[in-house]
Design a protein around this motif. Structure first.
Motif, PDB file in Angstrom:
ATOM      1  N   CYS A  52       0.836  -1.204   0.000  1.00  0.00           N
ATOM      2  CA  CYS A  52       0.000   0.000   0.000  1.00  0.00           C
ATOM      3  C   CYS A  52       0.875   1.260   0.000  1.00  0.00           C
ATOM      4  O   CYS A  52       0.551   2.262  -0.651  1.00  0.00           O
ATOM      5  N   LYS A  69      -8.262  -6.191   2.842  1.00  0.00           N
ATOM      6  CA  LYS A  69      -8.695  -4.792   2.926  1.00  0.00           C
ATOM      7  C   LYS A  69      -9.346  -4.448   4.256  1.00  0.00           C
ATOM      8  O   LYS A  69      -9.090  -3.389   4.845  1.00  0.00           O
ATOM      9  N   ALA A 126      -8.085  -8.768  -2.080  1.00  0.00           N
ATOM     10  CA  ALA A 126      -8.704  -7.634  -1.388  1.00  0.00           C
ATOM     11  C   ALA A 126      -9.700  -8.083  -0.322  1.00  0.00           C
ATOM     12  O   ALA A 126      -9.800  -7.482   0.748  1.00  0.00           O
ATOM     13  N   TYR A 170      -5.644   1.478  -0.429  1.00  0.00           N
ATOM     14  CA  TYR A 170      -5.960   0.153  -0.960  1.00  0.00           C
ATOM     15  C   TYR A 170      -6.775   0.310  -2.237  1.00  0.00           C
ATOM     16  O   TYR A 170      -7.774   1.024  -2.273  1.00  0.00           O
TER      17      TYR A 170
END
Length: 412
Positions: free
Chosen positions: A370, A397, A393, A410
């Motif tokens: 990130c 995430k 993800a 993200y």
């Protein structure tokens, strides 16, 4: 020297210093021998530095007239501190080399021959080219190919020198800075010479092993892909051992360069992985003293080897594998960062078990990726980092391990 009026034709066009051994090229321009030899042979240039003409014949003709003028001028200006230029030793002739090689029949004569060849090669580049065209390369290669790792110095009964002929032969071969034609000739001996170098790396002295790697690197640089894919697994085992033993910085650097050039071809990445290269490379990365270029090459080899399942498995087996690869991102160079992210992409694509994904989260790998998206570290690196993050993800995430300041980075 600033107060002395030096005739311009005494000055070498390359070094801009007074010539000591003036020689004339086929283009008619005279240079100092050391300077033009360095230009032609070490620099591998094919044009005249002054006229820019292509040089078909690299023969250097001694300019005796100019040398005598130089010597006279030096004597006339001796009171001003100008030292006399000695008459240079004439280069070796092809006939002298041929006779030397023919006479080297017994082990004792070979030792003497090797000593003489070493001295001749050390004098100048012209001598090296003469040796190369007179059969010296074939003679030295035959000594390497006849190397018997089980023989001892006592059984060979060398009364003149305790140094093994193999050490000297490899040392001279490397010092000759062989032309592409000679390297191709060695490469094309049905793999026999490479097999011999592998035996040397397996049982030879540290010095011989280092020279074997340096020669292999030079040969690989001019080889075609079909020759590179035929390298045997044992060669990779010995290359890994050279890296592990850290014989010298030069040997380690040459080994890494060799692996960079050969691993992408055929099954070489698998051979390297099975030879144990991954844990050795990771241990080298863990060594904080690794230089920038060395770190880049290590990551380049790891990237290539992680292109196969065996390499990725070895990386994940090592307790520090993912952590050290991630750590090198944004800390070494853009090249290193790109290679490290490529390695992580290989893992994310092909080894994405729940355990691996959790480990990548806990080790800060996800956070580092990130961060890559926030900083200026090259479009290719960002693209690969984004791809890794998008792949998983759902897992990463909304994880509580995700730093809140990086959640906004993200990718959607």
């Amino acid at each position: 020297m600033d107060e002395i009026d030096v005739p311009p034709f005494f000055i070498c066009p390359i070094s801009l210093e007074i010539m000591k051994d003036p020689v004339t090229l086929s283009t008619g321009i005279t240079y100092n021998r050391e300077s033009i030899e360095k230009w032609l042979f070490s620099g591998k240039n094919t044009t005249c530095p002054v006229t820019k003409q292509v040089i078909a014949d690299c023969e250097l003709t001694p300019n005796h007239t100019l040398r005598r003028l130089l010597q006279s001028w030096c004597m006339l200006n001796a009171s001003l501190g100008i030292e006399r230029i000695p008459t240079p030793k004439p280069p070796i002739s092809k006939a002298q080399i041929v006779k030397l090689l023919i006479d080297a029949k017994s082990p004792q004569q070979q030792i003497k021959c090797l000593d003489t060849l070493k001295s001749i090669a050390a004098e100048n580049a012209t001598n090296k080219r003469c040796m190369e065209s007179s059969g010296a390369v074939e003679f030295l290669a035959s000594i390497v190919c006849n190397y018997d790792p089980t023989a001892t110095e006592e059984s060979l009964d060398y009364e003149f020198d305790s140094t093994k002929p193999i050490d000297e032969a490899l040392s001279i071969l490397y010092s000759l800075q062989l032309s592409e034609a000679s390297l191709k000739n060695l490469m094309g001996k049905n793999g026999d010479f490479i097999l011999s170098l592998t035996r040397v790396m397996q049982r030879g002295s540290y010095e011989s092993r280092a020279y074997a790697v340096l020669l292999l690197k030079s040969m690989a640089e001019i080889a075609d892909p079909m020759q590179l894919i035929n390298f045997r697994p044992q060669l990779f085992i010995e290359l890994v051992q050279v890296l592990h033993d850290q014989i010298s910085k030069q040997a380690s650097k040459a080994t890494l360069q060799l692996l960079v050039s050969i691993c992408p071809w055929g099954r070489n990445k698998i051979k390297a992985a099975e030879a144990g290269v991954v844990p050795v490379l990771i241990d080298l990365l863990l060594d904080s003293s690794s230089e920038r270029r060395a770190c880049e090459m290590i990551l380049t080899v790891l990237d290539a080897v992680c292109g196969c399942a065996e390499g990725r498995s070895e990386l994940l087996k090592h307790g520090a594998g993912l952590a050290i690869v991630s750590k090198k991102i944004l800390r070494v160079s853009q090249v290193a960062s790109e290679r490290a992210v490529r390695i992580l992409l290989s893992i994310a694509k092909f080894c994405a078990t729940s355990k691996v994904l959790q480990e990548m989260q806990q080790l800060g790998v996800v956070a580092k990726l990130c961060l890559v998206l926030q900083l200026d570290c090259g479009s290719k690196t960002k693209e690969k980092a984004r791809e890794v993050l998008k792949l998983h993800a759902r897992v990463w995430k909304n994880s509580p391990c995700m730093p809140t300041n990086l959640v906004s980075s993200y990718p959607a």
